[in-house]
Design an enzyme around this catalytic site. Structure first.
Site, PDB file in Angstrom:
ATOM      1  N   GLY A  10       0.646  -1.196   0.134  1.00  0.00           N
ATOM      2  CA  GLY A  10      -0.067  -0.046   0.073  1.00  0.00           C
ATOM      3  C   GLY A  10       0.813   1.271  -0.190  1.00  0.00           C
ATOM      4  CB  THR A 129       3.782   0.747   6.586  1.00  0.00           C
ATOM      5  OG1 THR A 129       2.485   0.377   7.187  1.00  0.00           O
ATOM      6  CG2 THR A 129       4.736   0.608   7.826  1.00  0.00           C
ATOM      7  CG  ASP A 131      -1.113  -0.136   8.182  1.00  0.00           C
ATOM      8  OD1 ASP A 131      -2.084   0.748   8.399  1.00  0.00           O
ATOM      9  OD2 ASP A 131      -1.138  -1.242   7.504  1.00  0.00           O
ATOM     10  NE  ARG A 179      -7.648  -5.084   5.803  1.00  0.00           N
ATOM     11  CZ  ARG A 179      -9.279  -5.303   5.600  1.00  0.00           C
ATOM     12  NH1 ARG A 179      -9.745  -6.388   6.479  1.00  0.00           N
ATOM     13  NH2 ARG A 179      -9.993  -4.819   4.716  1.00  0.00           N
ATOM     14  CD  GLN A 285      -7.076   6.355   6.442  1.00  0.00           C
ATOM     15  OE1 GLN A 285      -6.922   6.123   7.652  1.00  0.00           O
ATOM     16  NE2 GLN A 285      -8.182   5.756   5.973  1.00  0.00           N
TER      17      GLN A 285
END
Lengths: 392, 392
Positions: A10, A129, A131, A179, A285
């Site tokens: 991503g 990332t 995340d 996630r 985002q």
């Protein structure tokens, strides 16, 4: 000596800044530098771009993967065989792979295979990332900008909600990427440093208790009249079941898995009888370069440069990392970690970074330096002047 | 002579700039100026804020309704009676109401009732709506900034999609506000002026034909590999049935009305077998002050000032309007229109502003001047330094 750079997983709003760092540093050090289009997916088809004379300035402010990314995992021996055939044929001796957990697994696998085959190849991973879940690094390029986006989005939405709640919507829910780890969802609380932010944050790290959650929303509503909620897409019940399971099947008999934001809003609406609004920023985002963090852009570029420097110092089979030296003034030191220690690992939000539905001072200390500075892209016609490369 | 200003309806990122214009102009002209908290809802409870010495600088860059908004429509005679009682008691002689279609209806009703009652009251409407659907004005304050937000969000998402489509998501859908008119959804096409934007735009003005739509997506995919779709929440089938009707009932037997974005993505997924992503910016698009349009901020303020000037010139019972004098260089002239010509009317996107799923040159000519300029808010700690008023 030829070097290859590619993007994977991503994308983020600053992954191209890392690309800039790799390409510029490689060229300065006399490496012949090529870019693989769409990560290993394109490399397997020998889709290379000669980056030795490419104008690369645009990479500093253009979001997403300028060279295309991929979701491919290297699970297949035939693919590995093919890759080494292509590397050998093109005399690729350096490989800089820019990605997250899965991509570091690919990088590690290639480094191992090269050694096994006696093929001289220096692989260095460049972290990336939104995340922020890679281990052995204080944080990851891409996170600061996404965190800034989420923090601002929640602030602005909370201002909106506060205007409307008296006789309309009282609860706003924002569904945030993540996630496994709640780093980004936690960032919805950062606005409190300037007076407004998420009232309730639902993290994957904390098993969801519906009654307790609804009780908390009810209390917030009775105190201030409105409640802004941030929910990570990976929110789970204590038994590990995803909250985003919508609880019914569609007309084809398929179980509906869907926006956890709508699931949470539905609970609030049906059980507390309150009007709700739901936002799902999704790609916005992670590609919101118009409001990126300057710290993030600079570090993304430096991570790219360090990858090249490490490879040239014969420090390979590693991923570039950042160590926090000091919070205030903020200072980091670049370092590296063996790829196998990163591959497929996930760093969760530490327990002392959150307390039930709020983030703690420790999280503010950690995250605030990462969202600092506004490196606006150039604008033309009232819109950012991003640049598209022809990848065909 | 006392004057009252209040905000009403869905907020925008620049409605406070209009408040600034009204308050500053009123004070400069020697009016005693008060603000009604939460529009007529708060005025009915005599919730007034003395704005004569208020520091109002923050209104220029703080999004949403600083003084609270409301959704209340004046349908009830007792409410009207009560309002005039309160006006009389407080000697309110000017009323500036800042809102959209419904709010102009309220303003018109109050002006009429004042005349009927022989109570001297000068009512002037200040336009505000991200939907841009008020008639008799070239455009509305609030639209330019929301259009800019949507255009940029779609550009950035399209960059993201373009990075990922080779072996992952090929279709991105963004659900955009607009229950009646497609002005904002159309703005998702503006990015094309800088090279990238929505490939398919679904407007309320054009009845939805599922087969034709899916055929178009299929063609776009075979041409470029990915497809970015903008859909207005008010998209309808030829029979007027909302596409957002999800086609099933929940476990309580309630018909599910939900994100049209997910409905459209579901069609693409099930009929074309493509992986999709969906974004719903919701409040973010109307309160995204961090990326407002400078033209919009300036005009919002001027609309506020003109409202005061018109009232002082005895031009009342009207709403401030903007007439387009020239496209390039962009030039407008302020004017006014009787409130009854605006109340509860809706201005749709003209037929020559779109062609099937795309916007035309005429739309670009119309919209581009409205999104120009980046009046960034001040930042502290990496976040906007918006200001909250205590409204209790």
């Amino acid at each position: 000596m030829k070097a290859l750079y590619a993007q994977s997983g991503g994308v983020t709003s600053v992954i191209n800044a890392s690309a800039y760092g790799v390409l510029d540093e490689a060229r300065k050090n006399g490496l012949e530098i090529y870019v693989g289009i769409n990560g290993v997916t394109g490399i397997l088809k020998e889709k290379f771009l000669d980056a030795n004379d490419l104008d690369i300035e645009f990479l500093k402010y253009t979001p997403a993967g300028a060279f295309g990314s991929c979701r491919k995992k290297l699970k297949n021996d035939a693919d590995v065989e093919k890759l080494f055939e292509i590397f050998r044929k093109n005399d690729i001796r350096y490989f800089f792979y820019n990605g997250g957990n899965d991509s570091m697994d690919t990088a590690w696998r290639l480094q191992l295979e090269a050694q096994k085959r006696g093929y001289e190849l220096k692989v260095v991973g460049v972290p990336k990332t939104i995340d922020n879940d890679l281990p052995h690094t204080d944080h990851c390029p891409g996170f600061g900008s996404a965190a800034k986006y989420i923090a601002i989005a929640m602030m602005e939405a909370a201002f909106d909600l506060r205007s409307m709640y008296v006789d309309s919507t009282q609860v706003f829910v924002m569904e945030i990427m993540g996630r496994h780890a709640g780093w980004l969802a936690a960032s919805a609380g950062l606005g409190w440093i300037n007076g407004i932010g998420a009232d309730v944050i639902l993290l994957p790290e904390q098993p969801f208790n519906k009654d307790e959650f609804l009780g908390t929303v009810d209390r917030v509503i009775s105190q201030k009249g409105y409640c802004a909620i941030a929910v990570a897409e990976g929110l789970k019940y204590p038994d590990g079941f995803f909250v985003s399971d919508m609880g019914f099947t569609d007309s084809f008999g398929n179980r509906q898995l869907g926006g956890v934001g709508f699931t949470i809003a539905g609970m609030v609406r049906s059980e507390l009888g309150l009007k709700t609004h739901v936002a799902i920023p999704d790609y916005l985002q992670r590609s919101g370069r118009h409001i990126a963090s300057a710290t993030d852009v600079e570090e993304a570029e430096m991570c790219g440069r360090m990858a090249v420097r490490y490879a040239l110092e014969d420090n390979y089979g590693v991923m570039v990392t950042m160590e926090r030296v000091n919070d205030e003034p903020y200072q980091i030191r670049y370092s590296s970690v063996p790829l196998n220690l990163v591959a497929e690992q996930t760093k969760m939000l530490p327990k002392d970074f959150f307390d039930k539905y709020a983030v703690t001072d420790k999280f503010f200390k950690y995250a605030l330096p990462l969202i600092k500075g506004e490196p606006y892209p150039p604008f033309r016609n009232g819109l950012p002047e991003y640049k598209l490369l022809n990848l065909k």
